[in-house]
Write a protein that holds these residues in place. Sequence first.
Motif, PDB file in Angstrom:
ATOM      1  N   ALA A 115       5.668   8.315 -11.249  1.00  0.00           N
ATOM      2  CA  ALA A 115       4.794   9.269 -10.551  1.00  0.00           C
ATOM      3  C   ALA A 115       3.395   8.691 -10.337  1.00  0.00           C
ATOM      4  O   ALA A 115       2.802   8.855  -9.269  1.00  0.00           O
ATOM      5  N   ILE A 116       2.873   7.994 -11.322  1.00  0.00           N
ATOM      6  CA  ILE A 116       1.549   7.377 -11.179  1.00  0.00           C
ATOM      7  C   ILE A 116       1.573   6.321 -10.081  1.00  0.00           C
ATOM      8  O   ILE A 116       0.659   6.236  -9.260  1.00  0.00           O
ATOM      9  N   GLY A 117       2.630   5.524 -10.033  1.00  0.00           N
ATOM     10  CA  GLY A 117       2.754   4.510  -8.986  1.00  0.00           C
ATOM     11  C   GLY A 117       2.837   5.123  -7.592  1.00  0.00           C
ATOM     12  O   GLY A 117       2.202   4.642  -6.645  1.00  0.00           O
ATOM     13  N   ILE A 118       3.600   6.189  -7.446  1.00  0.00           N
ATOM     14  CA  ILE A 118       3.727   6.856  -6.145  1.00  0.00           C
ATOM     15  C   ILE A 118       2.405   7.496  -5.738  1.00  0.00           C
ATOM     16  O   ILE A 118       1.994   7.405  -4.572  1.00  0.00           O
ATOM     17  N   LEU A 119       1.715   8.127  -6.667  1.00  0.00           N
ATOM     18  CA  LEU A 119       0.417   8.734  -6.350  1.00  0.00           C
ATOM     19  C   LEU A 119      -0.621   7.672  -5.981  1.00  0.00           C
ATOM     20  O   LEU A 119      -1.423   7.878  -5.066  1.00  0.00           O
ATOM     21  N   LEU A 120      -0.594   6.552  -6.663  1.00  0.00           N
ATOM     22  CA  LEU A 120      -1.520   5.461  -6.335  1.00  0.00           C
ATOM     23  C   LEU A 120      -1.213   4.891  -4.954  1.00  0.00           C
ATOM     24  O   LEU A 120      -2.129   4.614  -4.171  1.00  0.00           O
ATOM     25  N   LEU A 121       0.066   4.762  -4.638  1.00  0.00           N
ATOM     26  CA  LEU A 121       0.448   4.294  -3.306  1.00  0.00           C
ATOM     27  C   LEU A 121      -0.008   5.278  -2.236  1.00  0.00           C
ATOM     28  O   LEU A 121      -0.534   4.886  -1.190  1.00  0.00           O
ATOM     29  N   TYR A 122       0.169   6.558  -2.489  1.00  0.00           N
ATOM     30  CA  TYR A 122      -0.267   7.586  -1.544  1.00  0.00           C
ATOM     31  C   TYR A 122      -1.782   7.533  -1.332  1.00  0.00           C
ATOM     32  O   TYR A 122      -2.266   7.668  -0.217  1.00  0.00           O
ATOM     33  N   ALA A 123      -2.519   7.312  -2.402  1.00  0.00           N
ATOM     34  CA  ALA A 123      -3.980   7.300  -2.310  1.00  0.00           C
ATOM     35  C   ALA A 123      -4.504   6.046  -1.604  1.00  0.00           C
ATOM     36  O   ALA A 123      -5.531   6.101  -0.929  1.00  0.00           O
ATOM     37  N   LEU A 124      -3.809   4.921  -1.729  1.00  0.00           N
ATOM     38  CA  LEU A 124      -4.331   3.658  -1.220  1.00  0.00           C
ATOM     39  C   LEU A 124      -3.619   3.130   0.022  1.00  0.00           C
ATOM     40  O   LEU A 124      -3.986   2.072   0.522  1.00  0.00           O
ATOM     41  N   LEU A 125      -2.639   3.850   0.539  1.00  0.00           N
ATOM     42  CA  LEU A 125      -1.812   3.314   1.614  1.00  0.00           C
ATOM     43  C   LEU A 125      -2.611   2.989   2.870  1.00  0.00           C
ATOM     44  O   LEU A 125      -2.441   1.920   3.461  1.00  0.00           O
ATOM     45  N   ILE A 126      -3.497   3.848   3.288  1.00  0.00           N
ATOM     46  CA  ILE A 126      -4.259   3.602   4.519  1.00  0.00           C
ATOM     47  C   ILE A 126      -5.184   2.397   4.347  1.00  0.00           C
ATOM     48  O   ILE A 126      -5.254   1.538   5.231  1.00  0.00           O
ATOM     49  N   ALA A 127      -5.843   2.300   3.224  1.00  0.00           N
ATOM     50  CA  ALA A 127      -6.735   1.156   2.994  1.00  0.00           C
ATOM     51  C   ALA A 127      -5.949  -0.152   2.920  1.00  0.00           C
ATOM     52  O   ALA A 127      -6.365  -1.172   3.473  1.00  0.00           O
ATOM     53  N   ILE A 128      -4.793  -0.123   2.266  1.00  0.00           N
ATOM     54  CA  ILE A 128      -3.975  -1.327   2.152  1.00  0.00           C
ATOM     55  C   ILE A 128      -3.458  -1.744   3.520  1.00  0.00           C
ATOM     56  O   ILE A 128      -3.475  -2.922   3.873  1.00  0.00           O
ATOM     57  N   MET A 129      -3.007  -0.800   4.323  1.00  0.00           N
ATOM     58  CA  MET A 129      -2.473  -1.141   5.637  1.00  0.00           C
ATOM     59  C   MET A 129      -3.565  -1.641   6.575  1.00  0.00           C
ATOM     60  O   MET A 129      -3.320  -2.534   7.391  1.00  0.00           O
ATOM     61  N   ASN A 130      -4.759  -1.078   6.502  1.00  0.00           N
ATOM     62  CA  ASN A 130      -5.867  -1.586   7.322  1.00  0.00           C
ATOM     63  C   ASN A 130      -6.180  -3.035   6.965  1.00  0.00           C
ATOM     64  O   ASN A 130      -6.409  -3.870   7.842  1.00  0.00           O
ATOM     65  N   LYS A 131      -6.192  -3.336   5.684  1.00  0.00           N
ATOM     66  CA  LYS A 131      -6.448  -4.706   5.233  1.00  0.00           C
ATOM     67  C   LYS A 131      -5.336  -5.638   5.713  1.00  0.00           C
ATOM     68  O   LYS A 131      -5.597  -6.734   6.202  1.00  0.00           O
ATOM     69  N   TYR A 132      -4.087  -5.183   5.591  1.00  0.00           N
ATOM     70  CA  TYR A 132      -2.954  -6.000   6.015  1.00  0.00           C
ATOM     71  C   TYR A 132      -2.976  -6.228   7.523  1.00  0.00           C
ATOM     72  O   TYR A 132      -2.755  -7.353   7.988  1.00  0.00           O
ATOM     73  N   LEU A 133      -3.222  -5.198   8.308  1.00  0.00           N
ATOM     74  CA  LEU A 133      -3.222  -5.336   9.760  1.00  0.00           C
ATOM     75  C   LEU A 133      -4.345  -6.251  10.240  1.00  0.00           C
ATOM     76  O   LEU A 133      -4.162  -7.019  11.185  1.00  0.00           O
ATOM     77  N   ALA A 134      -5.493  -6.170   9.604  1.00  0.00           N
ATOM     78  CA  ALA A 134      -6.589  -7.066   9.970  1.00  0.00           C
ATOM     79  C   ALA A 134      -6.207  -8.520   9.697  1.00  0.00           C
ATOM     80  O   ALA A 134      -6.434  -9.405  10.525  1.00  0.00           O
ATOM     81  N   HIS A 135      -5.607  -8.772   8.542  1.00  0.00           N
ATOM     82  CA  HIS A 135      -5.183 -10.125   8.204  1.00  0.00           C
ATOM     83  C   HIS A 135      -4.055 -10.585   9.127  1.00  0.00           C
ATOM     84  O   HIS A 135      -4.036 -11.730   9.574  1.00  0.00           O
ATOM     85  N   PHE A 136      -3.109  -9.703   9.413  1.00  0.00           N
ATOM     86  CA  PHE A 136      -1.980 -10.043  10.263  1.00  0.00           C
ATOM     87  C   PHE A 136      -2.439 -10.392  11.677  1.00  0.00           C
ATOM     88  O   PHE A 136      -1.987 -11.376  12.267  1.00  0.00           O
ATOM     89  N   THR A 137      -3.363  -9.601  12.223  1.00  0.00           N
ATOM     90  CA  THR A 137      -3.887  -9.864  13.560  1.00  0.00           C
ATOM     91  C   THR A 137      -4.590 -11.215  13.607  1.00  0.00           C
ATOM     92  O   THR A 137      -4.416 -11.985  14.549  1.00  0.00           O
ATOM     93  N   GLU A 138      -5.359 -11.502  12.578  1.00  0.00           N
ATOM     94  CA  GLU A 138      -6.065 -12.785  12.516  1.00  0.00           C
ATOM     95  C   GLU A 138      -5.087 -13.947  12.393  1.00  0.00           C
ATOM     96  O   GLU A 138      -5.233 -14.979  13.060  1.00  0.00           O
ATOM     97  N   ALA A 139      -4.050 -13.794  11.566  1.00  0.00           N
ATOM     98  CA  ALA A 139      -3.077 -14.866  11.357  1.00  0.00           C
ATOM     99  C   ALA A 139      -2.251 -15.116  12.612  1.00  0.00           C
ATOM    100  O   ALA A 139      -2.005 -16.264  12.979  1.00  0.00           O
ATOM    101  N   ILE A 140      -1.821 -14.060  13.279  1.00  0.00           N
ATOM    102  CA  ILE A 140      -1.044 -14.223  14.509  1.00  0.00           C
ATOM    103  C   ILE A 140      -1.917 -14.841  15.597  1.00  0.00           C
ATOM    104  O   ILE A 140      -1.454 -15.672  16.382  1.00  0.00           O
ATOM    105  N   GLY A 141      -3.170 -14.455  15.648  1.00  0.00           N
ATOM    106  CA  GLY A 141      -4.079 -15.002  16.641  1.00  0.00           C
ATOM    107  C   GLY A 141      -4.289 -16.495  16.498  1.00  0.00           C
ATOM    108  O   GLY A 141      -4.504 -17.204  17.480  1.00  0.00           O
ATOM    109  N   LYS A 142      -4.215 -17.012  15.272  1.00  0.00           N
ATOM    110  CA  LYS A 142      -4.358 -18.452  15.057  1.00  0.00           C
ATOM    111  C   LYS A 142      -3.216 -19.224  15.712  1.00  0.00           C
ATOM    112  O   LYS A 142      -3.405 -20.319  16.210  1.00  0.00           O
ATOM    113  N   PHE A 143      -2.017 -18.650  15.686  1.00  0.00           N
ATOM    114  CA  PHE A 143      -0.852 -19.337  16.218  1.00  0.00           C
ATOM    115  C   PHE A 143      -0.680 -19.147  17.722  1.00  0.00           C
ATOM    116  O   PHE A 143      -0.296 -20.066  18.418  1.00  0.00           O
TER     117      PHE A 143
END
Length: 123
Positions: free
Chosen positions: A53-81
């Motif tokens: 339950a703690i893991g699921i609640l932590l995922l719920y609380a941080l999902l948007i921030a984690i995905m924003n960080k991932y998408l920014a990195h992904f866009t930058e990495a794809i742009g390099k190639f």
Amino acid sequence: MAQETVSGVFSIAMRMSAPFIVVGLVFYFGLGLLNKLMPQMQIFFISAPVGIAIGILLLYALLIAIMNKYLAHFTEAIGKFTGVGQPAGGRRNVASAGGLITFNTSGHPVPFSRGGGFRGNNV
């Protein structure tokens, strides 16, 4: 180039998983201490649903921030190639749950901005 990509992927993976690692270590350290104090009770058996339950609640609380960080990195990495997804005008856009967030050249978010879209896809 490959070494930079692999190290960047490892770095972003550690940053995304760091909150879960820290909470898990603190949680299981506390359970170990509690198990030492009360050896008669099966602490780890009882606390398994609480840990999930703690893991699921932590995922719920941080999902948007984690995905924003991932998408920014992904866009930058794809742009390099490919060269696609490179920011036009020194700005980059990241899709989020609330719409489109634009970051200026210093990396600060400029919310609700609709200018400076990706090359070939002017939003």
